[in-house]
Design a protein around this motif. Structure first.
Motif, PDB file in Angstrom:
ATOM      1  N   LEU A  75       1.464   8.791  -6.782  1.00 32.14           N
ATOM      2  CA  LEU A  75       1.287  10.173  -6.326  1.00 32.14           C
ATOM      3  C   LEU A  75       1.409  11.184  -7.463  1.00 32.14           C
ATOM      4  O   LEU A  75       0.559  12.079  -7.591  1.00 32.14           O
ATOM      5  N   ASN A 103       0.827  -1.216   0.000  1.00 33.58           N
ATOM      6  CA  ASN A 103       0.000   0.000   0.000  1.00 33.58           C
ATOM      7  C   ASN A 103       0.858   1.261   0.000  1.00 33.58           C
ATOM      8  O   ASN A 103       0.580   2.213  -0.752  1.00 33.58           O
ATOM      9  N   ARG A 104       1.904   1.281   0.823  1.00 33.34           N
ATOM     10  CA  ARG A 104       2.774   2.465   0.876  1.00 33.34           C
ATOM     11  C   ARG A 104       3.495   2.669  -0.453  1.00 33.34           C
ATOM     12  O   ARG A 104       3.610   3.804  -0.949  1.00 33.34           O
ATOM     13  N   PHE A 105       3.985   1.590  -1.041  1.00 34.35           N
ATOM     14  CA  PHE A 105       4.685   1.729  -2.309  1.00 34.35           C
ATOM     15  C   PHE A 105       3.738   2.187  -3.413  1.00 34.35           C
ATOM     16  O   PHE A 105       4.090   3.042  -4.236  1.00 34.35           O
ATOM     17  N   THR A 106       2.528   1.635  -3.455  1.00 33.66           N
ATOM     18  CA  THR A 106       1.569   2.016  -4.486  1.00 33.66           C
ATOM     19  C   THR A 106       1.174   3.483  -4.351  1.00 33.66           C
ATOM     20  O   THR A 106       1.077   4.207  -5.357  1.00 33.66           O
ATOM     21  N   GLN A 107       0.960   3.950  -3.131  1.00 40.14           N
ATOM     22  CA  GLN A 107       0.629   5.354  -2.927  1.00 40.14           C
ATOM     23  C   GLN A 107       1.771   6.264  -3.373  1.00 40.14           C
ATOM     24  O   GLN A 107       1.542   7.291  -4.018  1.00 40.14           O
ATOM     25  N   GLN A 108       3.003   5.893  -3.038  1.00 40.64           N
ATOM     26  CA  GLN A 108       4.156   6.697  -3.431  1.00 40.64           C
ATOM     27  C   GLN A 108       4.344   6.689  -4.932  1.00 40.64           C
ATOM     28  O   GLN A 108       4.714   7.706  -5.535  1.00 40.64           O
ATOM     29  N   LEU A 109       4.074   5.572  -5.575  1.00 44.57           N
ATOM     30  CA  LEU A 109       4.280   5.446  -7.017  1.00 44.57           C
ATOM     31  C   LEU A 109       3.227   6.213  -7.802  1.00 44.57           C
ATOM     32  O   LEU A 109       3.537   6.832  -8.834  1.00 44.57           O
ATOM     33  N   THR A 167       3.193  -2.413  -9.391  1.00 41.95           N
ATOM     34  CA  THR A 167       3.477  -2.970  -8.059  1.00 41.95           C
ATOM     35  C   THR A 167       3.942  -4.414  -8.160  1.00 41.95           C
ATOM     36  O   THR A 167       4.886  -4.828  -7.477  1.00 41.95           O
ATOM     37  N   TYR A 221      13.416  -0.492  -7.588  1.00 38.53           N
ATOM     38  CA  TYR A 221      12.569   0.692  -7.418  1.00 38.53           C
ATOM     39  C   TYR A 221      12.804   1.704  -8.539  1.00 38.53           C
ATOM     40  O   TYR A 221      11.847   2.284  -9.080  1.00 38.53           O
ATOM     41  N   SER A 230       7.120   4.669 -14.523  1.00 38.60           N
ATOM     42  CA  SER A 230       6.003   5.523 -14.116  1.00 38.60           C
ATOM     43  C   SER A 230       6.208   6.964 -14.585  1.00 38.60           C
ATOM     44  O   SER A 230       5.237   7.648 -14.932  1.00 38.60           O
ATOM     45  N   LEU A 240      10.136   3.134 -11.142  1.00 44.36           N
ATOM     46  CA  LEU A 240       9.910   4.574 -11.035  1.00 44.36           C
ATOM     47  C   LEU A 240      10.089   5.260 -12.387  1.00 44.36           C
ATOM     48  O   LEU A 240       9.297   6.139 -12.759  1.00 44.36           O
TER      49      LEU A 240
END
Length: 227
Positions: free
Chosen positions: A60, A52-58, A74, A213, A220, A217
């Motif tokens: 954003l 969840n934290r990685f998906t939110q950061q990605l 993810t 990462y 994205s 990144l």
């Protein structure tokens, strides 16, 4: 008999059958599947928190149209980071040291972002090839340069991941061989070399996570330009 240092990057076979398929399947076996219970165990909770934290950061910086890529990006992140980390274990083959495999990830994903940009907003996508306010004489040169840089992106993605992991594994093997050879000759130097090897291994763990990462990144960011 001295073995070739690059033998560790050759795809292993057993009875003539390449084992790279097993190495690619293993990461998905290691992750537990979510259960239907109200309360999960600690491992599932930690796994869900990380995802969840990685998906939110990605997601954003992405628009709502790019949120459709959340599951794909993810999953790719988890897959690459697991392959990179497993590659640090002894007698395990690292598929991400193969340029062909990394290019197999980079080219289709990069091409998908380009096709999305050309389909949804062709004017904006083609506008990246020519900066605003360019002088007339420089227009053909800049278009050629920007086009070349666009097609170099997937190559840079694949080569970056391959080169970093390959260099790290080679350096670890070289230092480990030096420590083994120096042990009966100069014990103190061998102990210091072993300490250096331990610190290098910790650094390689960080590199394995960071490179996975960075790979996702950058994809994205390419997607952000075309949405």
């Amino acid at each position: 008999m001295t073995l070739n240092f690059f033998d560790q990057f050759a795809s292993p076979t057993f009875l003539g059958i390449p084992l790279i398929a097993l190495a690619l399947t293993l990461p998905w076996i290691l992750y537990p599947s979510p259960s239907s219970r109200w309360l999960n165990n600690r491992l599932l909770t930690l796994q869900s928190l990380f995802i969840n934290r990685f998906t939110q950061q990605l997601l954003l910086p992405l628009n709502l149209g790019g949120h459709k890529w959340a599951i794909l990006l993810t999953s790719l992140m988890l897959f690459l980071i697991t392959l990179n980390m497993l590659g640090l274990f002894t007698l395990y083959f690292t598929p991400t040291t193969q340029l062909s495999m990394n290019m197999g990830f980079a080219v289709p994903l990069w091409l998908a972002t380009v096709i999305i940009g050309m389909r949804n907003q062709p004017t904006h996508a083609l506008g990246h090839l020519l900066p605003e306010g360019t002088q007339t004489l420089l227009i053909p040169v800049l278009i050629i340069i920007e086009t070349i840089s666009l097609f170099i992106r997937p190559l840079a993605l694949g080569v970056r991941l391959t080169a970093n992991l390959t260099a790290g594994h080679l350096l670890i093997q070289l230092i480990a061989t030096a420590a083994f050879v120096l042990l009966p000759l100069m014990t103190t130097v061998a102990i210091l070399t072993t300490a250096l090897l331990f610190m290098l291994t910790l650094l390689e763990v960080a590199v394995a996570m960071i490179q996975a990462y960075v790979f996702v990144l950058l994809i994205s960011l390419y997607l952000q330009e075309n949405i």
